[in-house]
Design a protein around this motif. Structure first.
Motif, PDB file in Angstrom:
ATOM      1  N   LYS A 214       0.814  -1.212   0.000  1.00  0.00           N
ATOM      2  CA  LYS A 214       0.000   0.000   0.000  1.00  0.00           C
ATOM      3  C   LYS A 214       0.850   1.265   0.000  1.00  0.00           C
ATOM      4  O   LYS A 214       0.392   2.317  -0.398  1.00  0.00           O
ATOM      5  CB  LYS A 214      -0.912   0.029   1.236  1.00  0.00           C
ATOM      6  N   ASN A 215       2.076   1.151   0.449  1.00  0.00           N
ATOM      7  CA  ASN A 215       2.909   2.325   0.657  1.00  0.00           C
ATOM      8  C   ASN A 215       3.753   2.720  -0.547  1.00  0.00           C
ATOM      9  O   ASN A 215       4.513   3.669  -0.459  1.00  0.00           O
ATOM     10  CB  ASN A 215       3.850   2.090   1.839  1.00  0.00           C
ATOM     11  N   MET A 216       3.660   2.026  -1.654  1.00  0.00           N
ATOM     12  CA  MET A 216       4.539   2.350  -2.774  1.00  0.00           C
ATOM     13  C   MET A 216       3.845   2.216  -4.118  1.00  0.00           C
ATOM     14  O   MET A 216       2.851   1.510  -4.251  1.00  0.00           O
ATOM     15  CB  MET A 216       5.799   1.489  -2.739  1.00  0.00           C
ATOM     16  N   TYR A 217       4.385   2.930  -5.079  1.00  0.00           N
ATOM     17  CA  TYR A 217       3.908   2.823  -6.455  1.00  0.00           C
ATOM     18  C   TYR A 217       5.096   2.999  -7.400  1.00  0.00           C
ATOM     19  O   TYR A 217       6.123   3.567  -7.043  1.00  0.00           O
ATOM     20  CB  TYR A 217       2.798   3.827  -6.758  1.00  0.00           C
ATOM     21  N   ASP A 218       4.922   2.477  -8.609  1.00  0.00           N
ATOM     22  CA  ASP A 218       5.992   2.451  -9.599  1.00  0.00           C
ATOM     23  C   ASP A 218       6.136   3.818 -10.261  1.00  0.00           C
ATOM     24  O   ASP A 218       5.164   4.385 -10.748  1.00  0.00           O
ATOM     25  CB  ASP A 218       5.676   1.389 -10.657  1.00  0.00           C
ATOM     26  N   LEU A 219       7.351   4.346 -10.279  1.00  0.00           N
ATOM     27  CA  LEU A 219       7.620   5.635 -10.922  1.00  0.00           C
ATOM     28  C   LEU A 219       8.314   5.482 -12.258  1.00  0.00           C
ATOM     29  O   LEU A 219       8.023   6.195 -13.203  1.00  0.00           O
ATOM     30  CB  LEU A 219       8.538   6.481 -10.031  1.00  0.00           C
ATOM     31  N   PHE A 220       9.265   4.571 -12.331  1.00  0.00           N
ATOM     32  CA  PHE A 220      10.153   4.491 -13.479  1.00  0.00           C
ATOM     33  C   PHE A 220      10.513   3.033 -13.717  1.00  0.00           C
ATOM     34  O   PHE A 220      10.899   2.341 -12.783  1.00  0.00           O
ATOM     35  CB  PHE A 220      11.426   5.306 -13.163  1.00  0.00           C
ATOM     36  N   ARG A 221      10.345   2.573 -14.943  1.00  0.00           N
ATOM     37  CA  ARG A 221      10.787   1.222 -15.305  1.00  0.00           C
ATOM     38  C   ARG A 221      11.110   1.214 -16.788  1.00  0.00           C
ATOM     39  O   ARG A 221      10.255   1.486 -17.619  1.00  0.00           O
ATOM     40  CB  ARG A 221       9.706   0.194 -15.024  1.00  0.00           C
ATOM     41  N   LYS A 222      12.371   0.927 -17.101  1.00  0.00           N
ATOM     42  CA  LYS A 222      12.807   0.898 -18.492  1.00  0.00           C
ATOM     43  C   LYS A 222      13.785  -0.241 -18.712  1.00  0.00           C
ATOM     44  O   LYS A 222      14.540  -0.590 -17.816  1.00  0.00           O
ATOM     45  CB  LYS A 222      13.503   2.207 -18.868  1.00  0.00           C
ATOM     46  N   PRO A 223      13.785  -0.804 -19.921  1.00  0.00           N
ATOM     47  CA  PRO A 223      14.821  -1.791 -20.244  1.00  0.00           C
ATOM     48  C   PRO A 223      16.160  -1.086 -20.425  1.00  0.00           C
ATOM     49  O   PRO A 223      16.237  -0.020 -21.020  1.00  0.00           O
ATOM     50  CB  PRO A 223      14.330  -2.411 -21.557  1.00  0.00           C
ATOM     51  N   VAL A 224      17.206  -1.674 -19.873  1.00  0.00           N
ATOM     52  CA  VAL A 224      18.541  -1.084 -19.924  1.00  0.00           C
ATOM     53  C   VAL A 224      19.550  -2.141 -20.344  1.00  0.00           C
ATOM     54  O   VAL A 224      19.264  -3.343 -20.307  1.00  0.00           O
ATOM     55  CB  VAL A 224      18.953  -0.476 -18.563  1.00  0.00           C
ATOM     56  N   PHE A 225      20.738  -1.676 -20.714  1.00  0.00           N
ATOM     57  CA  PHE A 225      21.802  -2.608 -21.077  1.00  0.00           C
ATOM     58  C   PHE A 225      22.333  -3.316 -19.842  1.00  0.00           C
ATOM     59  O   PHE A 225      22.497  -4.519 -19.821  1.00  0.00           O
ATOM     60  CB  PHE A 225      22.926  -1.859 -21.794  1.00  0.00           C
ATOM     61  N   SER A 226      22.593  -2.552 -18.785  1.00  0.00           N
ATOM     62  CA  SER A 226      23.094  -3.123 -17.544  1.00  0.00           C
ATOM     63  C   SER A 226      22.425  -2.420 -16.373  1.00  0.00           C
ATOM     64  O   SER A 226      22.707  -1.253 -16.109  1.00  0.00           O
ATOM     65  CB  SER A 226      24.613  -2.967 -17.455  1.00  0.00           C
ATOM     66  N   GLY A 227      21.542  -3.120 -15.697  1.00  0.00           N
ATOM     67  CA  GLY A 227      20.849  -2.549 -14.558  1.00  0.00           C
ATOM     68  C   GLY A 227      21.789  -2.266 -13.403  1.00  0.00           C
ATOM     69  O   GLY A 227      21.616  -1.299 -12.666  1.00  0.00           O
ATOM     70  N   LEU A 228      22.799  -3.094 -13.247  1.00  0.00           N
ATOM     71  CA  LEU A 228      23.763  -2.906 -12.166  1.00  0.00           C
ATOM     72  C   LEU A 228      24.573  -1.626 -12.372  1.00  0.00           C
ATOM     73  O   LEU A 228      24.809  -0.869 -11.430  1.00  0.00           O
ATOM     74  CB  LEU A 228      24.691  -4.121 -12.087  1.00  0.00           C
ATOM     75  N   ALA A 229      24.971  -1.349 -13.605  1.00  0.00           N
ATOM     76  CA  ALA A 229      25.740  -0.137 -13.892  1.00  0.00           C
ATOM     77  C   ALA A 229      24.880   1.107 -13.695  1.00  0.00           C
ATOM     78  O   ALA A 229      25.340   2.101 -13.120  1.00  0.00           O
ATOM     79  CB  ALA A 229      26.283  -0.173 -15.316  1.00  0.00           C
ATOM     80  N   LEU A 230      23.624   1.062 -14.138  1.00  0.00           N
ATOM     81  CA  LEU A 230      22.746   2.212 -13.952  1.00  0.00           C
ATOM     82  C   LEU A 230      22.440   2.419 -12.477  1.00  0.00           C
ATOM     83  O   LEU A 230      22.381   3.556 -11.997  1.00  0.00           O
ATOM     84  CB  LEU A 230      21.456   2.041 -14.758  1.00  0.00           C
ATOM     85  N   ARG A 231      22.274   1.345 -11.735  1.00  0.00           N
ATOM     86  CA  ARG A 231      22.040   1.455 -10.289  1.00  0.00           C
ATOM     87  C   ARG A 231      23.226   2.131  -9.611  1.00  0.00           C
ATOM     88  O   ARG A 231      23.063   3.011  -8.762  1.00  0.00           O
ATOM     89  CB  ARG A 231      21.814   0.068  -9.692  1.00  0.00           C
TER      90      ARG A 231
END
Length: 168
Positions: free
Chosen positions: A89-106
């Motif tokens: 209940k406390n959260m909602y999705d703001l941003f979700r995109k396909p990326v080359f490397s999720g670890l690098a973007l994180r």
């Protein structure tokens, strides 16, 4: 000659591949790494990077965001684990995109917000008290970082392409 000897000599000739032999010799001569036979990753499965806005029920003035990355088959499982940990209940999705490397973007997202003196523990980003950041500004900042990541990959591919054209 017997039939087995003929079959054996025919199979030896069929197994010999001139192109692979030349490729191996050229790689040794020019010190190029050998081609791997098996690939560890499956390039046709996209990786996603996402941000969830989190509202703390105990202190609503806190501004929290949860970042995550996952391969497409594990995406629902990852989001469900986050929902179980922090409450659905406390959260909602703001941003979700396909990326080359999720670890690098994180890593780049955490580094960017750490330079802004945010609290970055694990996957949680917390804005300092009396911060002017809201959901829209966070999404804009992450979108800019995503664009920079794509620009770096594009530049890398274009340099490699130019290099291969130049020396071909």
């Amino acid at each position: 000659m017997t039939e087995k000897a003929i079959e054996k000599s025919a199979s030896v000739v069929a197994d010999y591949d001139l192109e692979s032999e030349i490729d191996n010799h050229l790689r040794r001569i020019f010190y190029i790494k050998p081609v791997k036979e098996t690939h560890n990753c499956k390039p046709y499965i996209p990786e996603f990077f996402g941000v969830l806005s989190l509202t703390d029920v105990r202190s609503p003035e806190r501004k929290l965001w949860v970042i995550y990355h996952s391969k497409q088959p594990d995406l629902d499982k990852t989001v469900d684990e986050i929902h179980q940990k922090y409450g659905k209940k406390n959260m909602y999705d703001l941003f979700r995109k396909p990326v080359f490397s999720g670890l690098a973007l994180r890593a780049s997202v955490k580094k960017h917000f750490a330079q802004l003196k945010w609290y970055t523990n694990g996957n949680v980003l917390e804005a300092p008290p009396k911060s002017h950041f809201n959901d829209e500004r966070v999404v804009k900042a992450i979108n800019d970082l995503h664009h920079l990541e794509q620009q770096r990959l594009y530049n890398y591919v274009m340099v490699k392409n130019h290099w291969s054209k130049q020396y071909s």
